[in-house]
Design an enzyme around this catalytic site. Structure first.
Site, short mmCIF file in Angstrom:
data_model
loop_
_atom_site.label_atom_id
_atom_site.label_comp_id
_atom_site.label_asym_id
_atom_site.label_seq_id
_atom_site.Cartn_x
_atom_site.Cartn_y
_atom_site.Cartn_z
N HIS A 29 0.82 -1.21 0.00
CA HIS A 29 0.00 0.00 0.00
C HIS A 29 0.86 1.26 0.00
CE1 HIS A 29 -3.27 2.69 1.78
NE2 HIS A 29 -3.83 2.15 0.70
N LYS A 36 3.37 4.31 -1.24
CA LYS A 36 3.53 5.17 -2.41
C LYS A 36 4.86 5.90 -2.24
CE LYS A 36 -1.14 4.74 -1.91
NZ LYS A 36 -1.82 4.21 -0.71
#
Length: 389
Positions: free
Chosen positions: A109, A111
Site C-alpha cells: 500500500h 507510495k
C-alpha cells in the site's frame, strides 16, 4: 529522528505529479517507484512515459506495483516499459475474491519514489487521475512530501529491500542487483528533523502506530488527524479520549464521501464515545478524502500511506514520514483547517444522538463485520472482546 533534511509538503496530486515527473526527467542513475494503484489513464500514461524516457537514457528504472490495487493496468504497458529497459514486478500478483487468507489481504500500500538516492517522495497519492475518480470538480484531499537530505538513504534502503524480496519470491534473483553508480548523500539539505517509518511483518509491525501513540500521549494543546479510513484499535482510541479529557483539543477529519461504505459505517460506530469525550468530528464532503496525515502541537507532523484502520495497521506494507518542524507542521495544519472550513461538516453531539436507530444498527453491524474479517484472516490473536486492532 535524523537531522539536516529538507521536507517539502506537496498538498495535492497536481503539485505532486509535477514535482515527481521533473525528478524522473532529471534522473541519471536510478529510479525506484512503488505504487498501490497504477492506472491506465492520463496520469498513469504520463508517469509511464517519464519512466520509459529514463530507462531509454540508461537510468536503472524499477517499478513495483501491487497485484490487487493495480489489477486493471494492462500488461501491454508493462511490456512497453520493459522493452525500454525498465524492470517491472508485481507484489502478490495472484488475487482471489473468494478468500480472506493473509496473502490476499497483505498488500503493498506504499507510495514511494526514490531518484538517484538524493530525492524521495512519500505520501498517500496513487498513480491515478484524481479528479475523475472522485466525480467532483475538485481533486481528492491528499498529501505527499518531497524529501532531500540524509533521510533519503533510509527510504532508498527500504524500497531496495522490498524490491529484492519480491525478486527472490518471483524467482528472479538477478533483478535485485543494485548496479547503481550513485551513493546516498549525507550532506545537509536543510535544518529539519525527520524520520522514515515503515510497517511490515519483518521487524516493523507497530512502528507507525507506536509513533502516533507516543505523540498523542505527549500532546499538550492540539491533535489534528485526517484519515481516509478510520477504525483504530482500543489503545489508540483510548489515547485520543484521554487526551481530550486532559484538555487537549482533538480534531478528526474523516470521509463524508466514501468509496467503501462498510468502513465508513464501522467508523461511525465510534462517534458516540468520541463525542462524549469532547472530540471534534468533521466529515469532508467537497470531494473524496484520501489523506493520511496528522499534526500535533504545531511541531510534530506525519504524512504517508497508512490509514488508521486494521488493514493499514495490521496487514499492509505502509510508509510514513514524520517531521519535527514547526513551519512544516503549521503549513499542514493550515491546509487541514482550510479543508475543514470550505469542505467539511461538523458532527454535533446532539445531532448525532438523534440519528435513526436503523443507522446506529448498521454502524455497529459494520463494526462487528470488520472485526470478524480481521479475525478470520488470523491477524487478531489475543485481542480482548470489544477491541479492534
Amino acid at each position: 529522528m535524523i537531522p539536516n533534511n529538507q521536507v517539502t509538503l506537496l498538498p495535492n496530486a497536481e503539485v505532486y505529479f509535477r514535482a515527481m515527473e521533473a525528478a524522473l526527467d532529471r534522473a541519471t542513475h536510478s529510479i525506484y517507484l512503488e505504487a498501490y494503484i497504477f492506472e491506465n489513464d492520463n496520469t498513469g500514461r504520463r508517469i509511464a512515459e517519464a519512466l520509459r524516457r529514463a530507462a531509454l537514457r540508461g537510468v536503472k528504472t524499477h517499478l513495483l506495483i501491487d497485484g490487487f490495487g493495480s489489477i486493471r493496468l494492462p500488461k501491454s504497458i508493462l511490456v512497453y516499459l520493459e522493452a525500454a529497459g525498465a524492470k517491472v514486478m508485481k507484489f502478490r500478483p495472484k488475487t482471489s475474491p473468494w478468500t480472506l487468507r493473509r496473502r490476499r489481504l497483505r498488500r503493498l500500500h506504499r507510495k514511494i519514489v526514490v531518484v538517484d538516492q538524493t530525492i524521495a517522495f512519500v505520501g498517500g497519492i496513487n498513480i491515478i487521475d484524481e479528479i475523475e475518480i472522485s466525480s467532483q470538480p475538485s481533486m481528492r484531499l491528499d498529501y505527499a512530501v518531497r524529501v532531500e537530505g540524509p533521510l533519503v538513504k533510509a527510504i532508498h534502503d527500504s524500497v531496495h529491500r522490498v524490491w529484492s524480496r519480491v525478486a527472490w519470491s518471483r524467482l528472479r534473483p538477478g533483478c535485485d542487483k543494485e548496479n547503481d553508480r550513485s551513493v546516498a548523500s549525507k550532506e545537509p539539505k536543510g535544518l529539519m528533523r525527520a524520520a522514515f517509518l515503515e510497517r511490515n511483518n519483518i521487524g516493523h509491525r507497530r512502528d507507525i502506530e507506536d509513533a502516533y501513540l507516543q505523540a498523542i500521549r505527549q500532546a499538550r494543546r492540539e491533535i489534528m488527524l485526517a484519515s481516509a479510513y478510520f477504525l483504530p484499535g482500543w489503545n489508540f482510541r483510548q489515547a485520543l479520549v484521554k487526551a481530550a479529557r486532559r484538555g487537549v483539543r482533538v480534531v478528526l477529519l474523516l470521509q463524508g464521501r466514501t468509496d467503501h461504505r462498510l468502513l465508513r459505517y464501522a467508523s461511525q460506530a465510534l462517534y458516540d464515545s468520541f463525542l462524549d469525550a469532547g472530540i471534534e468530528i468533521h466529515e469532508y464532503h467537497k470531494s473524496q478524502l484520501h489523506a493520511k496525515v496528522a499534526v500535533i502541537d504545531e511541531h510534530w507532523a506525519t504524512v504517508g500511506s497508512s490509514n488508521l484502520d486494521p488493514f493499514s495497521l495490521l496487514l499492509s506494507l505502509e510508509a510514513n514520514v514524520v517531521v519535527d518542524d514547526e513551519k512544516f507542521a503549521i503549513k499542514l495544519k493550515n491546509s487541514l483547517e482550510k479543508a475543514i472550513d470550505i469542505g467539511a461538516r461538523r458532527i454535533s453531539e446532539n445531532h448525532w444522538k438523534i440519528k435513526s436507530t436503523q443507522l446506529r444498527l448498521v454502524s455497529w453491524l459494520s463494526f462487528g463485520l470488520v472485526r470478524l474479517m480481521i479475525g478470520i484472516a488470523g491477524y487478531a490473536p489475543g485481542i480482548k472482546p470489544g477491541q479492534v486492532k
